[in-house]
Design a protein around this motif. Sequence first.
Motif, PDB file in Angstrom:
ATOM      1  N   GLN A  25      45.177   3.024  83.405  1.00 44.30           N
ATOM      2  CA  GLN A  25      46.068   3.078  82.260  1.00 44.30           C
ATOM      3  C   GLN A  25      45.831   4.391  81.521  1.00 44.30           C
ATOM      4  OE1 GLN A  25      45.381  -0.176  79.575  1.00 44.30           O
ATOM      5  NE2 GLN A  25      47.556  -0.479  79.264  1.00 44.30           N
ATOM      6  N   CYS A  26      46.904   5.086  81.117  1.00 39.97           N
ATOM      7  CA  CYS A  26      46.779   6.393  80.474  1.00 39.97           C
ATOM      8  C   CYS A  26      47.432   6.373  79.098  1.00 39.97           C
ATOM      9  CB  CYS A  26      47.444   7.466  81.328  1.00 39.97           C
ATOM     10  SG  CYS A  26      46.691   7.673  82.946  1.00 39.97           S
ATOM     11  N   TRP A  27      46.823   7.115  78.165  1.00 41.48           N
ATOM     12  CA  TRP A  27      47.307   7.218  76.799  1.00 41.48           C
ATOM     13  C   TRP A  27      47.262   8.674  76.363  1.00 41.48           C
ATOM     14  CZ3 TRP A  27      48.790   2.625  74.637  1.00 41.48           C
ATOM     15  CH2 TRP A  27      48.302   1.469  75.223  1.00 41.48           C
ATOM     16  N   GLU A  28      48.079   9.021  75.361  1.00 45.27           N
ATOM     17  CA  GLU A  28      47.982  10.333  74.744  1.00 45.27           C
ATOM     18  C   GLU A  28      48.149  10.178  73.234  1.00 45.27           C
ATOM     19  OE1 GLU A  28      50.912  13.223  75.855  1.00 45.27           O
ATOM     20  OE2 GLU A  28      52.575  11.994  75.174  1.00 45.27           O
ATOM     21  N   LEU A  29      47.445  11.023  72.497  1.00 46.66           N
ATOM     22  CA  LEU A  29      47.566  11.008  71.040  1.00 46.66           C
ATOM     23  C   LEU A  29      48.863  11.700  70.645  1.00 46.66           C
ATOM     24  CD1 LEU A  29      43.890  11.869  70.105  1.00 46.66           C
ATOM     25  CD2 LEU A  29      44.998   9.635  70.054  1.00 46.66           C
ATOM     26  N   THR A  30      49.526  11.191  69.602  1.00 51.45           N
ATOM     27  CA  THR A  30      50.823  11.716  69.194  1.00 51.45           C
ATOM     28  C   THR A  30      50.727  12.782  68.114  1.00 51.45           C
ATOM     29  OG1 THR A  30      51.128  10.066  67.459  1.00 51.45           O
ATOM     30  CG2 THR A  30      51.914   9.499  69.676  1.00 51.45           C
ATOM     31  N   GLY A  31      49.561  12.936  67.479  1.00 49.74           N
ATOM     32  CA  GLY A  31      49.431  13.871  66.369  1.00 49.74           C
ATOM     33  C   GLY A  31      49.739  13.222  65.033  1.00 49.74           C
ATOM     34  N   MET A  32      49.986  11.923  65.058  1.00 47.98           N
ATOM     35  CA  MET A  32      50.266  11.153  63.847  1.00 47.98           C
ATOM     36  C   MET A  32      49.171  10.101  63.672  1.00 47.98           C
ATOM     37  SD  MET A  32      53.131  12.481  62.814  1.00 47.98           S
ATOM     38  CE  MET A  32      53.999  11.366  61.735  1.00 47.98           C
ATOM     39  N   CYS A  33      49.037   9.598  62.440  1.00 49.52           N
ATOM     40  CA  CYS A  33      48.047   8.561  62.170  1.00 49.52           C
ATOM     41  C   CYS A  33      48.504   7.724  60.982  1.00 49.52           C
ATOM     42  CB  CYS A  33      46.680   9.172  61.908  1.00 49.52           C
ATOM     43  SG  CYS A  33      46.618  10.191  60.419  1.00 49.52           S
ATOM     44  N   SER A  34      47.768   6.664  60.718  1.00 51.34           N
ATOM     45  CA  SER A  34      47.985   5.821  59.550  1.00 51.34           C
ATOM     46  C   SER A  34      46.661   5.709  58.803  1.00 51.34           C
ATOM     47  CB  SER A  34      48.439   4.424  59.959  1.00 51.34           C
ATOM     48  OG  SER A  34      49.683   4.478  60.609  1.00 51.34           O
ATOM     49  N   LEU A  35      46.745   5.452  57.499  1.00 55.32           N
ATOM     50  CA  LEU A  35      45.560   5.232  56.677  1.00 55.32           C
ATOM     51  C   LEU A  35      45.533   3.782  56.226  1.00 55.32           C
ATOM     52  CD1 LEU A  35      45.653   8.329  54.286  1.00 55.32           C
ATOM     53  CD2 LEU A  35      44.380   8.080  56.402  1.00 55.32           C
ATOM     54  N   GLN A  36      44.346   3.178  56.212  1.00 52.07           N
ATOM     55  CA  GLN A  36      44.147   1.845  55.675  1.00 52.07           C
ATOM     56  C   GLN A  36      42.899   1.871  54.815  1.00 52.07           C
ATOM     57  OE1 GLN A  36      43.902  -0.914  58.930  1.00 52.07           O
ATOM     58  NE2 GLN A  36      46.119  -1.045  59.138  1.00 52.07           N
ATOM     59  N   CYS A  37      43.019   1.368  53.570  1.00 51.50           N
ATOM     60  CA  CYS A  37      41.890   1.352  52.651  1.00 51.50           C
ATOM     61  C   CYS A  37      41.443  -0.086  52.422  1.00 51.50           C
ATOM     62  CB  CYS A  37      42.290   2.003  51.324  1.00 51.50           C
ATOM     63  SG  CYS A  37      40.918   2.124  50.139  1.00 51.50           S
ATOM     64  N   SER A  38      40.170  -0.245  52.100  1.00 51.43           N
ATOM     65  CA  SER A  38      39.625  -1.572  51.850  1.00 51.43           C
ATOM     66  C   SER A  38      40.249  -2.236  50.620  1.00 51.43           C
ATOM     67  CB  SER A  38      38.102  -1.490  51.675  1.00 51.43           C
ATOM     68  OG  SER A  38      37.785  -0.616  50.605  1.00 51.43           O
TER      69      SER A  38
END
Length: 63
Positions: A25-38
């Motif tokens: 199985q192969c994956w690539e990073l998109t250059g995007m992310c999300s933030l989640q805070c406690s």
Amino acid sequence: MLGYTVHDVSVIPEKRELPPEDGWQCWELTGMCSLQCSCGYTEGPIVNVMAQLIANQHILSGA
């Protein structure tokens, strides 16, 4: 005693699945992310280079 909200921000990278190679199985990073805070705050998707700035801004704003 003073009470305050602890802000522990996590950066979750966005990835997309690619066609398998040799049965792997192969994956690539998109250059995007999300933030989640406690504290319940979420933001995203955002560009990776902005993640640190937005996380610091959230922590320093005390929201």
